[in-house]
Design a protein around this motif. Structure first.
Motif, PDB file in Angstrom:
ATOM      1  N   LYS A 158       0.735  -1.193  -0.022  1.00  0.00           N
ATOM      2  CA  LYS A 158       0.017  -0.022   0.008  1.00  0.00           C
ATOM      3  C   LYS A 158       0.855   1.315  -0.065  1.00  0.00           C
ATOM      4  N   PHE A 159       2.187   1.143  -0.055  1.00  0.00           N
ATOM      5  CA  PHE A 159       3.006   2.235   0.057  1.00  0.00           C
ATOM      6  C   PHE A 159       3.681   2.537  -1.252  1.00  0.00           C
ATOM      7  N   THR A 160       3.083   3.791  -1.718  1.00  0.00           N
ATOM      8  CA  THR A 160       3.344   4.365  -3.215  1.00  0.00           C
ATOM      9  C   THR A 160       4.426   5.383  -3.396  1.00  0.00           C
ATOM     10  N   GLY A 161       5.216   5.535  -4.400  1.00  0.00           N
ATOM     11  CA  GLY A 161       6.185   6.469  -4.556  1.00  0.00           C
ATOM     12  C   GLY A 161       7.664   6.069  -4.533  1.00  0.00           C
ATOM     13  N   ASP A 162       8.234   6.416  -5.301  1.00  0.00           N
ATOM     14  CA  ASP A 162       9.777   6.045  -5.651  1.00  0.00           C
ATOM     15  C   ASP A 162      10.429   6.508  -4.587  1.00  0.00           C
TER      16      ASP A 162
END
Length: 265
Positions: A158-162
């Motif tokens: 559920k953790f998004t983002g580079d």
């Protein structure tokens, strides 16, 4: 004058930057604002932000989206009486994992947070390096005998983002963390106590500091990089403008990625 602090991660593929004023916004004709002693709550918030920041740096430096986010839960009958019991359980499990990794070409990197909920349940969140064979899920499941094991790749969690910011914030939760309700108002903390730690084999490079003559109204990424994260606002302790952002080098086969999010505080 503007201070700039920059840390180079992954041999310069990732640049994490902080910019902040050391005077009164650099505005002419204004007296320098008297520096006030931070309150205990401000010190706590600063320490929490620094913990999350260093966690994010380690995630960016040592982990990839294919590495794993693990949650270990406890059966009710196996719940530890206190944090020392939970730490003992974690050390026993990670010791088993370490023995397996010693025979592999990949180092064992891990970051974990042990949490006791306000209703008495315990669980452990763990980010761990995937093995070349891709069998880490089986290894961590076998090592944990106190309850369930839930596994997800970082990219499918559920953790998004580079920039790894959401994951870092989640791994550094403590008894003061309160997620907002649907209406935007602050909720109640769901953690009674926590213990955050990392493996010792993950040193970080020292940030480099320099000076800028003036505050730039916007960030322009250098050629070949995109802005993965940016926060802008006023430091609650100093009262001066600050900015922090993460630049990530574009892969040769990729088009420029969009800005993940901008938060203004």
């Amino acid at each position: 004058m503007v201070n700039r602090k920059k840390i180079r991660l992954r041999n310069g593929d990732i640049l994490d930057v902080e910019e902040y004023h050391d005077g009164n916004y650099g505005s002419p004709g204004k007296t320098r604002r008297k520096k006030e002693k931070p309150t205990k709550e401000q010190v706590r918030l600063i320490n929490q932000r620094n913990k999350a920041k260093r966690c994010r740096w380690r995630l960016l430096q040592y982990f990839n989206e294919g590495d794993l986010f693990i949650t270990w839960t406890y059966e009710v009958r196996n719940r530890p009486p206190n944090m020392e019991g939970a730490l003992k359980d974690f050390r026993a499990a990670i010791g088993k994992i370490r023995k397996v990794y010693r025979g592999l070409v990949v180092q064992l990197y891990w970051i974990r947070n042990i949490e006791r909920g306000t209703k008495g349940a315990w669980h452990i969140h763990l980010v761990i390096k995937q093995t070349p064979e891709g069998d880490t899920a089986a290894i961590v499941t076998k090592a944990w005998t106190k309850g369930g094991t839930y596994v997800a790749e970082i990219r499918h969690s559920k953790f998004t983002g580079d920039d790894m910011e959401q994951l870092a914030d989640y791994l550094t939760k403590d008894e003061h963390t309160a997620e907002p309700r649907k209406d935007g108002t602050p909720g109640k903390p769901r953690i009674a106590e926590s213990s955050y730690n990392t493996s010792r084999n993950m040193p970080l490079p020292e940030p480099k500091e320099d000076k800028l003559l003036r505050w730039k109204p916007e960030v322009k990424p250098p050629k070949g990089y995109y802005i993965a994260r940016i926060h802008e606002g006023i430091n609650p302790v100093t009262g001066f403008l600050y900015r922090s952002y993460t630049l990530i080098k574009l892969k040769t086969q990729e088009r420029k990625k969009p800005l993940n999010r901008v938060r203004r505080c």
